[in-house]
Design a protein around this motif. Sequence first.
Motif, short mmCIF file in Angstrom:
data_model
loop_
_atom_site.label_atom_id
_atom_site.label_comp_id
_atom_site.label_asym_id
_atom_site.label_seq_id
_atom_site.Cartn_x
_atom_site.Cartn_y
_atom_site.Cartn_z
N GLY A 320 0.82 -1.21 0.00
CA GLY A 320 0.00 0.00 0.00
C GLY A 320 0.86 1.26 0.00
N ALA A 321 1.94 1.26 0.81
CA ALA A 321 2.84 2.41 0.82
C ALA A 321 3.57 2.55 -0.51
N ALA A 322 3.92 1.44 -1.14
CA ALA A 322 4.57 1.49 -2.45
C ALA A 322 3.66 2.13 -3.49
N ILE A 323 2.37 1.79 -3.45
CA ILE A 323 1.42 2.42 -4.38
C ILE A 323 1.38 3.93 -4.16
N ALA A 324 1.40 4.35 -2.89
CA ALA A 324 1.36 5.78 -2.59
C ALA A 324 2.59 6.49 -3.14
N PHE A 325 3.76 5.88 -3.02
CA PHE A 325 4.98 6.52 -3.53
C PHE A 325 5.01 6.53 -5.05
N LEU A 326 4.49 5.48 -5.69
CA LEU A 326 4.40 5.50 -7.15
C LEU A 326 3.44 6.58 -7.63
N LEU A 327 2.33 6.75 -6.91
CA LEU A 327 1.40 7.82 -7.24
C LEU A 327 2.06 9.18 -7.07
N PHE A 328 2.84 9.33 -6.01
CA PHE A 328 3.56 10.59 -5.79
C PHE A 328 4.54 10.86 -6.95
N ALA A 329 5.23 9.83 -7.40
CA ALA A 329 6.18 10.00 -8.51
C ALA A 329 5.44 10.40 -9.80
N ILE A 330 4.28 9.80 -10.04
CA ILE A 330 3.49 10.14 -11.23
C ILE A 330 3.08 11.61 -11.20
N ILE A 331 2.63 12.07 -10.04
CA ILE A 331 2.19 13.47 -9.93
C ILE A 331 3.37 14.41 -10.15
N ILE A 332 4.54 14.09 -9.58
CA ILE A 332 5.71 14.95 -9.75
C ILE A 332 6.13 15.02 -11.22
N VAL A 333 6.17 13.88 -11.87
CA VAL A 333 6.59 13.85 -13.28
C VAL A 333 5.62 14.62 -14.16
N LEU A 334 4.33 14.38 -13.98
CA LEU A 334 3.34 15.08 -14.81
C LEU A 334 3.33 16.58 -14.53
N THR A 335 3.55 16.98 -13.29
CA THR A 335 3.62 18.41 -12.98
C THR A 335 4.84 19.04 -13.65
N ALA A 336 5.97 18.33 -13.64
CA ALA A 336 7.17 18.84 -14.31
C ALA A 336 6.95 18.97 -15.81
N VAL A 337 6.30 17.97 -16.40
CA VAL A 337 6.00 18.04 -17.83
C VAL A 337 5.08 19.20 -18.14
N GLN A 338 4.08 19.39 -17.30
CA GLN A 338 3.16 20.49 -17.50
C GLN A 338 3.87 21.83 -17.36
N ARG A 339 4.77 21.95 -16.38
CA ARG A 339 5.52 23.20 -16.21
C ARG A 339 6.40 23.48 -17.42
N TRP A 340 7.01 22.44 -17.96
CA TRP A 340 7.86 22.61 -19.14
C TRP A 340 7.02 23.00 -20.34
N THR A 341 5.83 22.41 -20.46
CA THR A 341 4.97 22.70 -21.61
C THR A 341 4.46 24.14 -21.59
N LEU A 342 4.15 24.65 -20.40
CA LEU A 342 3.57 25.98 -20.27
C LEU A 342 4.61 27.06 -20.00
N ARG A 343 5.89 26.72 -20.13
CA ARG A 343 6.92 27.72 -19.85
C ARG A 343 6.84 28.86 -20.86
N GLU A 344 7.30 30.02 -20.43
CA GLU A 344 7.31 31.18 -21.31
C GLU A 344 8.44 31.05 -22.31
N ARG A 345 8.10 31.06 -23.59
CA ARG A 345 9.10 30.93 -24.65
C ARG A 345 9.48 32.31 -25.17
N GLY A 346 10.77 32.46 -25.54
CA GLY A 346 11.24 33.73 -26.09
C GLY A 346 11.48 34.80 -25.07
N VAL A 347 11.42 34.44 -23.77
CA VAL A 347 11.67 35.41 -22.71
C VAL A 347 13.07 35.17 -22.16
#
Length: 359
Positions: A320-347
């Motif tokens: 159960g704790a392993a599932i929680a940590f895998l879920l945490f890793a998924i959220i961190i990765v997707l948030t990083a991808v989202q931040r990279w996608t929405l970054r300000e370009r040309g600034v």
Amino acid sequence: MSAVDPGPRRGGLHRRAGLAGWIFITPMLVILGVFLVVPVVMALWVSVSDWNGQGNPFAGGASFVGSTNYAELLTGGGLPQRDFATSLRNNGYYVLFVVPIQTALSLFLAVMVNRRVLRGRGFFRTAFYFPSVTSSVAITVLFLFLFTASGAVNRVLAVVSIDGPNWVNDPRGVLHIVLGALGVDEAPAALQAAPFLGLSWWQWLAGPSVAMCVFIIMAVFTTSGTFMLLFLAALQNVTGEVMEAAEVDGASGWQRFWHVTLPMLRPTVFTVLTLGLIGTWQLFDQIYVTGNAGGPGKTTLTPAFLSYSTSFNNQQWGRGAAIAFLLFAIIIVLTAVQRWTLRERGVPRRRRFWRGVTP
């Protein structure tokens, strides 16, 4: 007279100021350590142990098993892996539908209630925000009544000669239903392979189940009001001079919104998307309230609920704790991808740390 060198005195003042700062933040560091860092470290130890809920896992009540719990979920090939994959699929479709819809709807509502010509703006703002302050348990029970086979939703559909499904008890995937209407009732040979986490492509591409659609609608209904307030606050900072300048340049209403207003809302859009992404991956209480343990057919099973049921119901706390940590890793990765996608370009890259030195 020669000037007095202020160097040593200024250095002493800086040291005392730094010491005072550490004294002020020490209580908060202690609180964060006790209630955040220590529990995370304890959960991390449990995730690499075979603790079954009996005894103290930190005093000989559990044995170190390394990455066994994680391997069973990712490469084990058994029921734990299939349940974990099914929960990821269900929650993934939930995120895929809820986050864009709630973001677009909340922005639309904010623009509408921000219009000066709208009468009763205060009433509409309160009405749209009201579901956000209502108990999720109460709203879940309400939706279960609305979406029963003989509920209000199916009665309304019956008025227009549509035979509504048994919403909360229908495990069929939406995409499978559409393909079935086109004559594809079974998995084609190309989609029968199971290359990822034990589920075939046909199962991954099932789409959200009819039952999960109820939770999607409920999430959009309850969260759009909260995000509407964020967009509304951001719209208050869009000065009238900017809009008037765009209007003088001949921009239409849509052009002013798309090329002026929306770019100025970029930080708020990022905040709303991030909060939505994190919140939707933590879907638990609505599934728990229904009492069907992720049913029907595990089509509403989510990683958060799977972690709970594995720990509290099956007494497999390590997994159960392993599932929680895998879920945490998924959220961190997707948030990083989202931040990279929405970054300000040309600034140009701005200076992050100011040390009091003139560039």
